[in-house]
Design a protein around this motif. Structure first.
Motif, mmCIF file in Angstrom:
data_model
loop_
_atom_site.group_PDB
_atom_site.id
_atom_site.type_symbol
_atom_site.label_atom_id
_atom_site.label_comp_id
_atom_site.label_asym_id
_atom_site.label_seq_id
_atom_site.Cartn_x
_atom_site.Cartn_y
_atom_site.Cartn_z
ATOM 1 N N LEU A 1 0.833 -1.213 0.000
ATOM 2 C CA LEU A 1 0.000 0.000 0.000
ATOM 3 C C LEU A 1 0.863 1.256 0.000
ATOM 4 C CD1 LEU A 1 -2.742 -1.081 2.568
ATOM 5 C CD2 LEU A 1 -3.102 -0.603 0.147
ATOM 6 N N LEU A 2 1.886 1.278 0.851
ATOM 7 C CA LEU A 2 2.741 2.460 0.910
ATOM 8 C C LEU A 2 3.519 2.635 -0.394
ATOM 9 C CD1 LEU A 2 3.791 4.819 2.554
ATOM 10 C CD2 LEU A 2 5.547 3.314 3.503
ATOM 11 N N TYR A 3 4.029 1.545 -0.946
ATOM 12 C CA TYR A 3 4.748 1.637 -2.226
ATOM 13 C C TYR A 3 3.821 2.153 -3.318
ATOM 14 C CZ TYR A 3 6.745 0.114 -6.658
ATOM 15 O OH TYR A 3 7.200 0.073 -7.955
ATOM 16 N N SER A 4 2.600 1.661 -3.326
ATOM 17 C CA SER A 4 1.647 2.051 -4.371
ATOM 18 C C SER A 4 1.344 3.537 -4.313
ATOM 19 C CB SER A 4 0.348 1.252 -4.224
ATOM 20 O OG SER A 4 0.596 -0.137 -4.330
ATOM 21 N N VAL A 5 1.188 4.061 -3.095
ATOM 22 C CA VAL A 5 0.830 5.471 -2.987
ATOM 23 C C VAL A 5 2.047 6.364 -3.234
ATOM 24 C CG1 VAL A 5 1.231 5.826 -0.512
ATOM 25 C CG2 VAL A 5 -0.632 7.023 -1.629
ATOM 26 N N LEU A 6 3.242 5.868 -2.901
ATOM 27 C CA LEU A 6 4.451 6.661 -3.153
ATOM 28 C C LEU A 6 4.778 6.739 -4.636
ATOM 29 C CD1 LEU A 6 6.798 5.508 -0.245
ATOM 30 C CD2 LEU A 6 5.754 7.753 -0.539
ATOM 31 N N THR A 7 4.426 5.692 -5.372
ATOM 32 C CA THR A 7 4.748 5.658 -6.801
ATOM 33 C C THR A 7 3.561 6.039 -7.673
ATOM 34 O OG1 THR A 7 4.232 3.275 -6.862
ATOM 35 C CG2 THR A 7 6.528 3.901 -6.477
ATOM 36 N N ALA A 8 2.418 6.355 -7.036
ATOM 37 C CA ALA A 8 1.242 6.731 -7.823
ATOM 38 C C ALA A 8 1.495 8.048 -8.540
ATOM 39 C CB ALA A 8 0.015 6.855 -6.915
#
Length: 822
Positions: free
Chosen positions: A37-44
């Motif tokens: 989840l954190l990776y997804s939002v950081l790379t969104a």
């Protein structure tokens, strides 16, 4: 040789490793899910680019950038911090001609984007998935492109709408912008566009009238073939506006139409911190408990000639095998958990509707490695003393508690407690870091409690066990056994303490924040006899709200317009909620002014909340600099300081100033004194609830649910591991003449003691953190906000602990023949 022995050991003792397997499985699954989840939002990314079909976009910057320089002696370091704006500064009207006259520039399209609200016969028209509804002049339709599917291009007092809005040609819709509310006929339906945006097109000649813009918000440029794009960009940059190319073109769009992931980063970062800490904490405890329960076996291996190094390698290999096997199903389950949590957060509006979970192999591998490192480290720490002490001492410690190593434990606990006290005493818990720092201090206190281990738990157990001992012979026996085997109580009680303390702290802090916000909101609106909001739109145009306030029977009024304002925080731009205010007559809004006069707020002044004024050192008469929603920089004189800011905003500006610079610019609430006749106005009576606060509380409760679910399973697992390892002890009790029922009742009393010890520690830890957090909010000490909710959690955790202690006992000690226990 070690590998074969470890494999054989695991295969022959599968039951003993089930608890470790389950804990490792849950830990890796939660860490991988939170990490994803954190990776997804950081790379969104910022979303689809409405200007993808053009070469260059000219627009003012959509963020505030501040650069600070630090002289290190031998070098000067520069740091640039940015803060995204919520609006867009219109470009000068004559800039379009200047851009078109630039060498190398071909086709030029001026785009004016502004937010709108639609209603059909008084019922709001909403875009799917909370997409932003943005209006443009018809001339910019070819940019994306948008293509007419039905009808014609909009003429005067007409609109062409995106198909996603579900409207049809010929319908009449109400259209609300900051300049007013008007009816418009749907002349056509367009298809195309970008995800996350719903488009409306108006006649080009009416853009200025309907939007209030003095010029376009962006200019799209095509470069003439044969000219160097770099040369054209350089020439355009000389015109004084921002120039965007490539992936940066999306930043020329209206900020409110582009997904904002700043809040989501904080949410998922906090979620990863909570789940990661709980997973590591519980995993370490479970592995240590498992090693502790193998002291007898390790002593026998030492007697048979095994060296400490060989035993360490054996234990490490065993735990590696179990963790690797647990990781295989845990990683895909973690991805599933991430999708479920993300879906729920999208429903709450805590993350953009376009947010999706990105599965990254590196994140999954890192989660697996972290889980393995934690289990290996926990095994190494737990085995350090177990494999070095003499075999006779190890055998003795299987029936008596060890007394060694107290000094290092006390020193470590003092350091951890001092860290928690420093966090609670130094960090301003009343600010935006309050919730996060509350978790950090709670985690430090939990680590201190776990480090003290038998010392702390033994002391509490001594008191609780004697109370239980008053219930009879079995109570006295249970009390004596828990006092002697305090390490076993530690292994079960500490996870239960974690379960209560962490989740109670998060939940109660959220409740207190909500309660304080509700109290301040009630105090603010108390002077008003009527509070109204728009019935068919997000707000009222300022002119309409002023007409409501000017009704003959109104003796006092206060109009508020929500906005965001950027403040320079020592070189770092920080975004603050603010309100535009216009008041007249009797006081209709009580902000708790402690200095100055709220009535002095005008286009050149500002009122500031007490916490912000104290943090920045502002006094009456100071002229700090602010950036309004569209990036306009203004210096405003401080004329008042107020206390009732929660759920309202830290700054109060003139309503006209806000309406002129916020792209939405709508009045959120109208507070009135008197008995006005509101017939004919599109307004409804409003509640005092703060939707944003309600969504935040729901987000907190979701995080608590995730953490609570994991720790609940971990607690049940820990009880099962501890009970399963006592088969030999139970067999001895049966041989001594105890019946299965007596053993069950004995274990039930032990479970009562363990659960009571855990709840006492959990209540003390959460009470310290919650109390400090509560004092930071409004000066009042609280242990909870809602006693029923708090006691319900105490009862729920206690019941879970009792059930977790009773069920494994029934499975191990059956009402059957004694040989089955051998």
């Amino acid at each position: 040789m070690t590998l074969r022995l470890a494999v054989a050991s695991v295969r022959r003792r599968l039951g003993a490793f089930v608890g470790t397997f389950l804990t490792a499985f849950l830990a890796v699954a939660l860490i991988s899910g939170s990490g994803s989840l954190l990776y997804s939002v950081l790379t969104a990314g910022p979303g689809a680019d409405r200007f993808a079909g053009v070469d260059v976009v000219v627009a003012e910057k959509r963020s505030v950038e501040l650069t600070t320089r630090h002289d290190k002696g031998d070098e000067v370091k520069e740091k640039t911090k940015t803060e995204r704006l919520t609006g867009a500064v219109p470009l000068p009207a004559d800039l379009v001609a200047a851009v078109a006259a630039t060498t190398g520039v071909g086709e030029v399209v001026a785009d004016s984007a502004f937010p709108v609200a639609l209603d059909l016969e008084g019922v709001p028209v909403r875009a799917p998935e909370r997409a932003a509804v943005v209006a443009h002049g018809w001339a910019s339709a070819p940019l994306t492109p948008y293509v007419l599917r039905d009808g014609t291009a909009p003429a005067t007092n007409e609109v062409a709408v995106g198909a996603e809005l579900g409207l049809t040609t010929g319908q009449t819709v109400g259209l609300t912008t900051r300049t007013g509310t008007r009816d418009a006929r749907v002349s056509g339906v367009v298809t195309g566009g970008v995800p996350g945006q719903a488009a409306i097109f108006v006649a080009d000649r009416q853009v200025g009238e309907w939007s209030g813009l003095t010029g376009p918000t962006a200019i799209a440029v095509q470069v003439v073939p044969g000219f160097s794009p770099d040369d054209v960009v350089s020439a355009l940059a000389g015109l004084g506006a921002g120039v965007f190319t490539g992936d940066e073109k999306v930043h020329g769009d209206l900020p409110g139409a582009v997904p904002d992931y700043v809040g989501a980063v904080s949410i998922f970062g906090f979620l990863l911190g909570i789940t990661g800490f709980a997973a590591v904490f519980v995993l370490t405890g479970t592995v240590s408990l498992a090693v502790r329960q193998r002291l007898r076996e390790l002593a026998l291996l030492r007697t048979a000639g095994a060296t400490p190094r060989q035993l360490r390698r054996l234990l490490a290999t065993e735990i590696t095998l179990v963790t690797v096997v647990a990781t295989v199903p845990a990683l895909p389950i973690g991805v599933v958990v991430a999708h479920v949590v993300a879906g729920r957060f999208r429903e709450l509006g805590a993350v953009p509707a376009q947010f999706t979970v990105a599965v990254n192999p590196v994140v999954l591998i890192a989660s697996a490695v972290l889980g393995l490192l934690v289990t290996r480290l926990a095994t190494a720490v737990a085995a350090r003393r177990a494999v070095r002490i003499s075999p006779t001492q190890a055998l003795r410690e299987t029936v008596t508690d060890a007394r060694a190593g107290r000094v290092p434990r006390v020193v470590a606990a003092v350091v951890l407690t001092a860290g928690a006290v420093a966090v609670l005493g130094i960090v301003p818990l009343g600010g935006p870091l309050g919730m996060g720092m509350g978790f950090v201090s709670c985690a430090l206190l939990l680590c201190a409690a776990a480090t003290l281990g038998p010392i702390l738990v033994g002391g509490v157990t001594a008191v609780v066990s004697r109370l239980v001992g008053s219930t009879g012979v079995l109570g006295r026996v249970a009390g004596a056994m828990t006092r002697v085997e305090s390490r076993r109580v530690v292994g079960v009680a500490i996870p239960l303490t974690l379960m209560f303390a962490i989740n109670a702290t998060m939940l109660v802090n959220g409740d207190i924040l909500g309660a304080v916000t509700a109290e301040q909101e009630a105090t603010r609106v108390a002077p008003a006899t009527t509070r109204v909001t728009a019935s068919n739109a997000p707000g009222l145009p300022l002119a309409v709200a002023e007409r409501v306030a000017a009704l003959p029977s109104v003796t006092g009024s206060a109009l508020t317009l929500g906005t965001r304002v950027v403040v320079d925080q020592d070189g770092k731009p920080e975004d603050y909620p603010a309100q535009g205010l216009r008041s007249a007559g009797e006081r209709a809004l009580d902000l708790g002014v402690t200095a100055g006069n709220l009535g002095d707020v005008d286009g050149g002044s500002v009122a500031v909340s007490a916490p912000l004024a104290g943090q920045r050192g502002w006094r009456l008469g100071d002229r700090p600099t602010f950036w309004l929603a569209d990036g306009t920089r203004v210096a405003l004189r401080v004329v008042a300081v107020f206390e009732h800011w929660r759920g309202f905003g830290d700054l109060v500006l003139d309503a006209g100033l806000v309406a002129a610079h916020d792209p939405r610019g709508l009045v959120g609430s109208v507070h009135l004194r008197g008995e006005p006749d509101l017939a004919g106005f599109p307004v409804v009576a409003a509640s005092n609830a703060v939707p944003e606060a309600e969504n935040q509380q729901a987000a907190w409760e979701l995080m608590v649910a995730v953490s609570l679910g994991f720790t609940a399973i971990a607690v049940v697992n820990t009880f099962a591991v501890a009970t399963g390892a006592r088969r030999r002890e139970f067999a001895g009790l049966r041989l001594a003449g105890a019946t299965a029922r007596q053993v069950h009742r004995l274990l039930d009393r032990e479970a009562v003691i363990t659960v009571a010890v855990a709840l006492v520690l959990g209540c003390v830890i959460s009470g310290i953190v919650v109390g400090a957090f509560s004092v930071a909010q409004d000066g009042r000490w609280r242990m909870f906000a809602d006693p029923v909710r708090y006691l319900g959690m105490v009862a729920g955790v206690g019941l879970l602990g009792l059930v977790a202690g009773a069920v494994p006992a029934r499975l191990v000690v059956r009402f059957r023949a004694l040989p089955q226990l051998g």
